[in-house]
Write an enzyme that holds these catalytic residues in place. Structure first.
Site, short mmCIF file in Angstrom:
data_model
loop_
_atom_site.label_atom_id
_atom_site.label_comp_id
_atom_site.label_asym_id
_atom_site.label_seq_id
_atom_site.Cartn_x
_atom_site.Cartn_y
_atom_site.Cartn_z
N HIS A 170 0.86 -1.19 0.00
CA HIS A 170 0.00 0.00 0.00
C HIS A 170 0.89 1.23 0.00
O HIS A 170 1.89 1.30 0.70
CB HIS A 170 -0.89 -0.03 1.25
CG HIS A 170 -1.71 1.20 1.44
ND1 HIS A 170 -2.71 1.58 0.58
CD2 HIS A 170 -1.68 2.14 2.41
CE1 HIS A 170 -3.26 2.70 1.01
NE2 HIS A 170 -2.65 3.06 2.12
N ASN A 171 0.52 2.24 -0.83
CA ASN A 171 1.35 3.45 -0.95
C ASN A 171 2.81 3.08 -1.21
O ASN A 171 3.73 3.55 -0.53
CB ASN A 171 1.26 4.31 0.31
CG ASN A 171 -0.09 5.01 0.44
OD1 ASN A 171 -0.89 5.02 -0.49
ND2 ASN A 171 -0.36 5.58 1.59
N GLU A 200 0.59 -0.55 -5.41
CA GLU A 200 -0.38 0.53 -5.54
C GLU A 200 0.27 1.73 -6.21
O GLU A 200 1.38 2.13 -5.86
CB GLU A 200 -0.92 0.95 -4.17
CG GLU A 200 -2.00 2.02 -4.29
CD GLU A 200 -2.47 2.53 -2.95
OE1 GLU A 200 -3.67 2.42 -2.68
OE2 GLU A 200 -1.65 3.05 -2.18
N ASP A 202 -0.78 5.60 -7.00
CA ASP A 202 -1.73 6.68 -6.75
C ASP A 202 -1.56 7.73 -7.84
O ASP A 202 -0.58 8.49 -7.84
CB ASP A 202 -1.43 7.28 -5.37
CG ASP A 202 -2.67 7.80 -4.69
OD1 ASP A 202 -3.68 8.00 -5.38
OD2 ASP A 202 -2.63 8.03 -3.47
N HIS A 215 0.96 10.96 -3.05
CA HIS A 215 -0.13 10.79 -2.10
C HIS A 215 -0.98 12.05 -2.13
O HIS A 215 -0.59 13.08 -1.60
CB HIS A 215 0.43 10.54 -0.70
CG HIS A 215 -0.54 9.89 0.23
ND1 HIS A 215 -0.25 9.64 1.56
CD2 HIS A 215 -1.79 9.44 0.04
CE1 HIS A 215 -1.28 9.05 2.13
NE2 HIS A 215 -2.23 8.93 1.22
N GLU A 249 -4.82 3.60 -8.06
CA GLU A 249 -5.68 4.50 -7.30
C GLU A 249 -5.84 5.73 -8.19
O GLU A 249 -5.05 6.67 -8.13
CB GLU A 249 -5.01 4.83 -5.96
CG GLU A 249 -5.91 5.54 -4.97
CD GLU A 249 -7.01 4.65 -4.41
OE1 GLU A 249 -8.06 5.20 -4.03
OE2 GLU A 249 -6.83 3.43 -4.37
#
Length: 594
Positions: A170-171, A200, A202, A215, A249
C-alpha cells in the site's frame, strides 16, 4: 593435523611480525569465519597482552578459538566423534538422522557434506570431518532455520489466483512519512525485489498532460507515472516469475487516463495482459498461466466479452460514466441495514442513502477512459459493501480494497501492507512470504479455499491437527551490541512470539544475560501448542534490556511455523529496516510433532 593446517593458512600473514586489528579481521574472513568488526575489536583488545595494538601469531590463535570454537558446538561434536578429534561418515550420518531429523540421509550425502565443508585436505581424503569442518557446516545455509524446500517454489501454482495469499503493498511509492515524505522509485524497486506482487500506484493529473504519482492532498513529492512504469518493467520479475498486479488508485481526468493506457501498453508490450486467456471464463486463471504478466487493477466499464469485441478499435476520446457508492459508515449493524436498502428496488433516491437517520453511503459519478478500462481483465476494482453483498453479487474478476482500520474491524486481526514502514507489521509480511520461494504467492490452506468452509479464527477448529512446538534457545552468536554501549556489550534478552489465529497468539521470553552480546548462553526451553499451524508465524526478537527507557531492539527474524527445520539450527537476524545483520544469529534446537 589441525595445528599444521592452521599454521599453513596464517603463517605468511605474520612474516612481517605482528598484525593489527584490521588485518586480524581480514584474516578471520579469509579463514571463512564471518565476523562482526565490533566484536573482533573487543576480543582483539582482550588478547593484546602488551596493549600495543598489534598481536603475535599465538595471540591470533587465541582470538580465532574464542570466535570460531564455540563451546556449544564443541559439546555436540564431542558427542558424535568417538575420539573427539574427527567424525567418520557414519558418525556424521548418525548426527544428521538423530539430531537434524534428516531421515532420508545416506552415506553418500554425508560424504558430500564432508567434501563441501572440510577445509583440511588430508582429513577430507580420509572421508572424515574435523571440528574445523563441523563448525563450517553448522554455520552454513544448510543448518539455517528455514527449510530448503520453502526457499523455492514448491506449491501447486495451478489454482485460480483467489486461492493464494498475494504479497501486496500500500502506498508503494512512499519511503518514509505518509504526509510529508518523498515519493521515490526505490519504494517500487525495493518491494519488487522483496517479492511483492501487487503494487499501488496513486495517479493524479500532472502538467503538460503527464500523469504523476504521489499521495494526494498531502505535501509528498511527485513522480512521473511513465518513470514509475519504466522502473516496474525493469524489476518486475527479478525475484519472482509470477504475475504483478498494478492497483491504480486513479484520480486522473479521462484525457490523462488515455495517456496512462498508452504508457502501460508501450512500456510493457506483450507482458501487459489485455485480453482473456480463455473464451468464456468463470474463474480466475492461475499464477502459472499468468507467468511474466502484468495485470492492471482499475475501474472497468462493461463485460469482458464487450472488451474483447472492442479489441483493436480506436478508443480515443471514448469516455464512460458510472455511479459509484462510497461507504461512509462501516460498522456491522449499519452495514446489514445498508445491504437491505441496496437490495430494495423501492429505494432509488440519488445522493446519500439514509438508514435510521444516519448517512450510510453516498453516490458519486466517475468518468473512465475506455482505453484504460479495456486494460482491466481479471482485476476489476469494486467498492466493498459487505461480505454478504460480495457473496451474492461479486463476479469472479472483481476485487475489493478494504481500508486497514475497517479490515481490523471485519477480521478482528491486524493487517500489514505498508512496505515502506519498518517494524512488526512489515516483519510479519516479510516472514509470511519467505515461504514458496519468495514468489509472492502462497497457496491458502484447504479450509480457506473451500467456499463452504465453516472455519472461524476465533474458535478452536475441530478437524485441524495442532502442532506441539518445542524450542531450546541455546545461545547467541555475535549479536548486535547496544547503541548505548561503547564496546560490544548488551544486556541481551530474546522474545519468542507466535502470531496466527487469536488462540495461538502467545509471547515468551528468556532471562537477561548481562553485558554479553558476543556469546550469551540461555539454554532455556519453550513449548507452544499451536492450534492452526498453517496460519502461524514465529518471531524471534533480540533486545537490550533497559528498565528506564524500555527495551532496545537489536534484531529479529520471522518465518512460518511449518517452514522451520528441526534439530540444531541457526536463526539469522535482520535489522528494523530489514537488512541482514550477518553473522549475528541465534543458535537453537527445534522439535515439533503433530
Amino acid at each position: 593435523m589441525e595445528n599444521k593446517w592452521f599454521l599453513s593458512k596464517i603463517r605468511d600473514e605474520f612474516k612481517g611480525g605482528k598484525i593489527n586489528v584490521e588485518k586480524t579481521y581480514r584474516l578471520l574472513e579469509k579463514l571463512d569465519i564471518p565476523c562482526n568488526y565490533i566484536h573482533v575489536k573487543s576480543v582483539f583488545k582482550d588478547n593484546d597482552r602488551l596493549k600495543q595494538g598489534r598481536i603475535t601469531i599465538e595471540e591470533f590463535r587465541s582470538i580465532y578459538r574464542i570466535i570460531a570454537h564455540r563451546e556449544e558446538i564443541i559439546e555436540i561434536f564431542n558427542t558424535y566423534s568417538g575420539n573427539q578429534k574427527f567424525l567418520f561418515e557414519k558418525n556424521l550420518l548418525q548426527f544428521l538422522i538423530q539430531e537434524q531429523y534428516a531421515l532420508d540421509m545416506t552415506t553418500n550425502i554425508a560424504f558430500e557434506i564432508i567434501q563441501k565443508y572440510e577445509p583440511i585436505e588430508e582429513v577430507k581424503r580420509a572421508h572424515q570431518m574435523s571440528f574445523e569442518g563441523f563448525i563450517r557446516y553448522m554455520g552454513s545455509p544448510e543448518c539455517q532455520i528455514l527449510k530448503t524446500d520453502c526457499g523455492k517454489v514448491y506449491q501447486d501454482m495451478n489454482h485460480p489466483l483467489n486461492d493464494y495469499f498475494i504479497s501486496s503493498s500500500h502506498n508503494t511509492y512512499l519511503v518514509s512519512d505518509q504526509l510529508l515524505g518523498p515519493s521515490d522509485l526505490w519504494g517500487y524497486v525495493s518491494a519488487l525485489v522483496k517479492g511483492c506482487r501487487c503494487l499501488e500506484i496513486d495517479c493524479w493529473d500532472g502538467s503538460r498532460n503527464e500523469p504523476v504519482v504521489y499521495h494526494g492532498y498531502t505535501l509528498t513529492s511527485k513522480l512521473l507515472f511513465k518513470t514509475v512504469i519504466q522502473s516496474i518493467q525493469k524489476y518486475a520479475f527479478i525475484t519472482s516469475d509470477y504475475p504483478v498486479v498494478l492497483s491504480l488508485e486513479n484520480h486522473c481526468s479521462p484525457s490523462q487516463q488515455e495517456v496512462m493506457a498508452d504508457i502501460l501498453q508501450s512500456v510493457f508490450g506483450d507482458a501487459l495482459l489485455s485480453d482473456m486467456l480463455d473464451d468464456f471464463p468463470d474463474k480466475l486463471p492461475s499464477p502459472k498461466a499468468l507467468k511474466f504478466k502484468i495485470l492492471v487493477r482499475n475501474k472497468k466499464i462493461g463485460s469482458l466479452r464487450e472488451t474483447r469485441e472492442r479489441k483493436g478499435s480506436d478508443k480515443h476520446g471514448q469516455v464512460e460514466e458510472y455511479e459509484e457508492i462510497d461507504q461512509d459508515v462501516d460498522d456491522e449493524v449499519k452495514e446489514s441495514k445498508a445491504l437491505a436498502i441496496l437490495e430494495d428496488d423501492s429505494q432509488k433516491e440519488p445522493g446519500a442513502i439514509i438508514a435510521a437517520g444516519l448517512p450510510l453511503f453516498r453516490r458519486r459519478r466517475v468518468k473512465v477512459a475506455m482505453a484504460l478500462s479495456d486494460l482491466v481483465i481479471y482485476t476489476k476494482a469494486e467498492k466493498f459493501i459487505s461480505f454478504q453483498h460480495s457473496r451474492l453479487y461479486q463476479q469472479f474478476n472483481e476485487s475489493n480494497s478494504i481500508g486497514e482500520s475497517e479490515a481490523r474491524k471485519l477480521s478482528k486481526l491486524k493487517v500489514a501492507l505498508n512496505f515502506q514502514t519498518p517494524g512488526l507489521p512489515m516483519d510479519l509480511q516479510n516472514g509470511k512470504f519467505l515461504d514458496n520461494g519468495c514468489s509472492g504467492y502462497i497457496l491458502k490452506p484447504h479450509f480457506l479455499r473451500d467456499i463452504k468452509t465453516e472455519f472461524n479464527p476465533n474458535e478452536t477448529p475441530k478437524d485441524i491437527d495442532p502442532v506441539t512446538l518445542t524450542i531450546r534457545l541455546i545461545s547467541g552468536i555475535q549479536l548486535p551490541p547496544s547503541n548505548h554501549s561503547s564496546s560490544n556489550k548488551a544486556d541481551t534478552v530474546v522474545v519468542l512470539e507466535i502470531f496466527g489465529v487469536p488462540n495461538d497468539h502467545v509471547k515468551r521470553q528468556t532471562r537477561v544475560i548481562k553485558r554479553n552480546a558476543f556469546c550469551p548462553r540461555w539454554n532455556e526451553t519453550f513449548t507452544f501448542i499451536i492450534q492452526v499451524p498453517e496460519l502461524a508465524l514465529i518471531r524471534f526478537v533480540v533486545e537490550n534490556q533497559s528498565l528506564i527507557t524500555g527495551n532496545e531492539f537489536l534484531g529479529q527474524y520471522t518465518l512460518p511455523v511449518l517452514c522451520m527445520n528441526k534439530g540444531y539450527r541457526r536463526v539469522p537476524l535482520f535489522s528494523k529496516m530489514g537488512e541482514s545483520l550477518e553473522p549475528a544469529a541465534l543458535f537453537i534446537y527445534v522439535w515439533y510433532v503433530r
